[in-house]
Design a protein around this motif. Structure first.
Motif, PDB file in Angstrom:
ATOM      1  N   ALA A   1       0.821  -1.218   0.000  1.00 15.42           N
ATOM      2  CA  ALA A   1       0.000   0.000   0.000  1.00 15.42           C
ATOM      3  C   ALA A   1       0.847   1.256   0.000  1.00 15.42           C
ATOM      4  N   VAL A   2       0.293   2.281  -0.637  1.00 11.83           N
ATOM      5  CA  VAL A   2       0.782   3.650  -0.517  1.00 11.83           C
ATOM      6  C   VAL A   2      -0.361   4.468   0.080  1.00 11.83           C
ATOM      7  N   VAL A   3      -0.067   5.221   1.116  1.00 13.56           N
ATOM      8  CA  VAL A   3      -1.076   6.046   1.784  1.00 13.56           C
ATOM      9  C   VAL A   3      -0.726   7.512   1.575  1.00 13.56           C
ATOM     10  N   LEU A   4      -1.676   8.273   1.056  1.00 14.55           N
ATOM     11  CA  LEU A   4      -1.495   9.715   0.884  1.00 14.55           C
ATOM     12  C   LEU A   4      -2.097  10.419   2.082  1.00 14.55           C
ATOM     13  N   ALA A   5      -1.255  11.159   2.805  1.00 16.17           N
ATOM     14  CA  ALA A   5      -1.691  11.863   4.011  1.00 16.17           C
ATOM     15  C   ALA A   5      -1.023  13.230   4.057  1.00 16.17           C
ATOM     16  N   THR A   6      -1.101  13.945   2.940  1.00 11.81           N
ATOM     17  CA  THR A   6      -0.362  15.199   2.780  1.00 11.81           C
ATOM     18  C   THR A   6      -1.105  16.424   3.303  1.00 11.81           C
ATOM     19  N   GLY A   7      -2.327  16.251   3.801  1.00 12.15           N
ATOM     20  CA  GLY A   7      -3.028  17.359   4.430  1.00 12.15           C
ATOM     21  C   GLY A   7      -3.510  18.414   3.464  1.00 12.15           C
ATOM     22  N   SER A   8      -3.446  19.666   3.919  1.00 18.32           N
ATOM     23  CA  SER A   8      -3.963  20.776   3.124  1.00 18.32           C
ATOM     24  C   SER A   8      -3.118  22.012   3.368  1.00 18.32           C
ATOM     25  N   THR A   9      -3.318  23.010   2.513  1.00 19.99           N
ATOM     26  CA  THR A   9      -2.595  24.278   2.645  1.00 19.99           C
ATOM     27  C   THR A   9      -3.597  25.429   2.679  1.00 19.99           C
ATOM     28  N   ALA A  10      -3.192  26.530   3.280  1.00 19.65           N
ATOM     29  CA  ALA A  10      -4.065  27.693   3.367  1.00 19.65           C
ATOM     30  C   ALA A  10      -4.364  28.244   1.983  1.00 19.65           C
ATOM     31  N   THR A  11      -5.623  28.579   1.763  1.00 17.20           N
ATOM     32  CA  THR A  11      -6.061  29.130   0.479  1.00 17.20           C
ATOM     33  C   THR A  11      -5.945  30.652   0.506  1.00 17.20           C
TER      34      THR A  11
ATOM     35  N   ALA B   1      -7.759  33.613   6.544  1.00 16.52           N
ATOM     36  CA  ALA B   1      -8.320  32.378   7.097  1.00 16.52           C
ATOM     37  C   ALA B   1      -9.560  32.038   6.283  1.00 16.52           C
ATOM     38  N   ALA B   2      -9.345  31.878   4.989  1.00 13.57           N
ATOM     39  CA  ALA B   2     -10.446  31.723   4.036  1.00 13.57           C
ATOM     40  C   ALA B   2     -10.535  30.302   3.496  1.00 13.57           C
ATOM     41  N   GLY B   3     -10.227  29.338   4.334  1.00 11.11           N
ATOM     42  CA  GLY B   3     -10.335  27.952   3.935  1.00 11.11           C
ATOM     43  C   GLY B   3      -8.994  27.341   3.577  1.00 11.11           C
ATOM     44  N   ARG B   4      -9.026  26.034   3.313  1.00  8.23           N
ATOM     45  CA  ARG B   4      -7.814  25.289   3.005  1.00  8.23           C
ATOM     46  C   ARG B   4      -8.044  24.431   1.763  1.00  8.23           C
ATOM     47  N   THR B   5      -6.967  24.134   1.066  1.00 13.23           N
ATOM     48  CA  THR B   5      -7.010  23.368  -0.176  1.00 13.23           C
ATOM     49  C   THR B   5      -6.241  22.070  -0.003  1.00 13.23           C
ATOM     50  N   PRO B   6      -6.835  20.911  -0.350  1.00 15.28           N
ATOM     51  CA  PRO B   6      -6.099  19.645  -0.233  1.00 15.28           C
ATOM     52  C   PRO B   6      -4.764  19.705  -0.979  1.00 15.28           C
ATOM     53  N   ALA B   7      -3.711  19.207  -0.337  1.00 14.92           N
ATOM     54  CA  ALA B   7      -2.366  19.259  -0.916  1.00 14.92           C
ATOM     55  C   ALA B   7      -2.159  18.066  -1.847  1.00 14.92           C
ATOM     56  N   THR B   8      -2.677  18.207  -3.074  1.00 13.99           N
ATOM     57  CA  THR B   8      -2.653  17.100  -4.033  1.00 13.99           C
ATOM     58  C   THR B   8      -1.941  17.431  -5.339  1.00 13.99           C
ATOM     59  N   THR B   9      -1.561  18.695  -5.524  1.00  8.23           N
ATOM     60  CA  THR B   9      -1.134  19.111  -6.861  1.00  8.23           C
ATOM     61  C   THR B   9       0.275  18.691  -7.242  1.00  8.23           C
ATOM     62  N   ASP B  10       1.082  18.223  -6.299  1.00  6.80           N
ATOM     63  CA  ASP B  10       2.454  17.853  -6.649  1.00  6.80           C
ATOM     64  C   ASP B  10       2.781  16.456  -6.130  1.00  6.80           C
TER      65      ASP B  10
END
Length: 485
Positions: free
Chosen positions: A142-152, A285-294
């Motif tokens: 398995a590979v588990v992606l747990a990279t969280g999010s970044t401030a938008t 503090a306008a939300g967060r974006t999943p850290a998936t782009t890289d």
């Protein structure tokens, strides 16, 4: 570049979700796991979010609680926390952004820690770029992606160029700005407004919507807004930012002012500028974006600009070896829910490795569906679990509401002039709780009883026999149930 190691499980992201996934996947077995992270093991929660924010909120809450008790009030020399002592307390909880103890824990659990930036390059194949060059790793299971999010950062003219603070700066502040504008009306914005006000800052809260805490019951956001306003926060609803500009914007590091004064221009409904304020710092503090782009998701045909779609086993799409836990899948972007998902995913990985059937409920993340608890550590606190009244009605549930102000012996003894409110959302046809919200001082400690009732599907006729101890604030349960008994 060479293939240097093969593990049973590779986890990309070393926050609480990643740590739990790795631990549960190999616990009590001879399986191997590695966590890969380009920052600090322990993640956002440990160094930039939950831990430092709650540390900053604690002193103000304690002073407020003492001020509410007649026997303690005269002994208070000040209602303002000692900045130096408070920041030192916070820094102790974040280990001064040193992850040595987290790395030590991982190694003690049999988990290797690999520093660097990881990208998927094929099925079960991960490429890691770090200080020591580039290496390729392979996962057997398995590979588990747990990279969280970044401030938008919203695309407001001049905002990004002004180098605004994000939550990372606000929680790690070293200088307290005299005047602060906070863009947002959610949990991060409201909590930051609370501790900044404790520390003497003049705060303007700029909210695009028509209320605070838009995902909560309306009465919760209103009570938080009223309390902030009473403490001097300028709460501006339906505020649209037209433009931001700043002289001498420069990156001075976390928690230090990023340049000169910031001018914030606010627009009316027609887009024309109606007001301008000047502050010493602006916090986004306008939300967060999943850290998936890289992450190299494109190699698997997955859109990297969307939250990762997972099933209740936390597997991603058709890829039975790929898992995503925590903010990266946007199911329930809260630390405790990320850890919960990670425990489920880890046990699923272990079960599949052992050839165990996945029929047991432990292998499905069911709490993500209508049983998510959350606490907002403002003053008053907001504690909620399950569905709001609106969400329940939209789901077609036969809704019955039981609501009242919290006024029992326990709350009266908690502090003079205790102010709180509680609401149950009931599925009348099934005699079940589907949602609970508490607002008031220290209501976070009431929440788990509500969570157990919602998750356990305890019928109200049974809850009637769960007798609250006297005199505690929990007696509010009796008063709420009396209304529908």
């Amino acid at each position: 570049m060479s293939t240097t190691a093969t593990y049973d499980v590779l986890v990309i992201g070393g926050g609480p979700a990643g740590e739990n996934a790795a631990d549960y996947a190999i616990r009590g077995s001879d399986r191997t796991a590695a966590i890969i992270d380009h920052e600090l093991v322990g993640g956002e929660c440990s160094y930039w979010a939950c831990m430092p924010s709650k540390a900053l909120l604690g002193a103000g809450a304690a002073l407020d609680g003492a001020a509410g008790l007649p026997g303690a009030r005269p002994s208070l020399a000040s209602m303002s926390p000692d900045r130096g002592a408070l920041f030192a307390w916070r820094d102790d909880f974040t280990s001064h952004r040193d992850d040595a103890s987290q790395v030590q824990w991982a190694r003690s659990a049999g988990i290797d820690v690999i520093r660097g930036h990881a990208r998927l390059v094929g099925d079960r194949e991960v490429e890691v770029s770090g200080a020591e060059g580039t290496r390729r790793l392979r996962a057997r299971r398995a590979v588990v992606l747990a990279t969280g999010s970044t401030a938008t950062i919203p695309p407001i003219p001049g905002l990004a160029a002004a180098l605004p603070w994000t939550s990372r700066d606000a929680t790690n502040m070293l200088d307290v700005p005299r005047r602060v504008a906070i863009l947002g009306g959610g949990v991060v914005a409201c909590e930051a407004a609370t501790w900044l006000t404790d520390l003497g800052a003049a705060v303007t809260l700029l909210v695009r919507g028509d209320r605070l805490l838009a995902n909560a019951e309306p009465f919760a956001g209103q009570r938080v807004a009223d309390a902030l306003s009473e403490r001097g926060v300028d709460v501006r609803l339906r505020a649209t930012l037209a433009e931001v500009d700043r002289d001498d914007a420069r990156d001075t590091g976390y928690g230090r002012r990023h340049g000169g004064p910031v001018r914030v221009r606010i627009a009316g409904r027609d887009g024309a500028v109606t007001d301008e304020i000047e502050v010493d710092e602006i916090i986004v503090a306008a939300g967060r974006t999943p850290a998936t782009t890289d992450l190299g998701l494109e190699v698997l045909g997955i859109d990297p600009h969307q939250p990762l779609d997972v099933d209740d086993h936390l597997t991603v799409g058709e890829h039975s070896w790929l898992y995503a836990v925590g903010d990266v899948n946007s199911r329930a972007p809260l630390t405790h829910m990320g850890k919960y998902q990670a425990r489920v995913a880890g046990e699923v990985i272990a079960a599949r490795a052992d050839g165990t059937d996945l029929v047991d409920p432990r292998y499905r993340a069911s709490a993500d569906h209508g049983a998510v608890p959350q606490v907002v550590f403002t003053r008053p606190q907001v504690g909620s679990v399950g569905l709001t009244e609106r969400a329940a009605r939209e789901a077609g549930i036969d809704v019955q509401i039981s609501a009242l102000d919290i006024a029992v012996a326990g709350s009266s003894l908690e502090r003079d002039n205790y102010r709180g409110h509680a609401q149950l959302v009931i599925d009348r046809s099934r005699d079940l709780l589907v949602g609970v919200t508490f607002v008031g001082p220290e209501v976070a400690e009431l929440l788990h009883s509500a969570t157990v009732a919602v998750v356990g599907r305890v019928r109200l006729q049974q809850l009637w026999h769960a007798v609250p101890s006297y005199p505690t604030v929990s007696e509010v349960w009796l008063r709420l149930l009396e209304q529908v008994h």
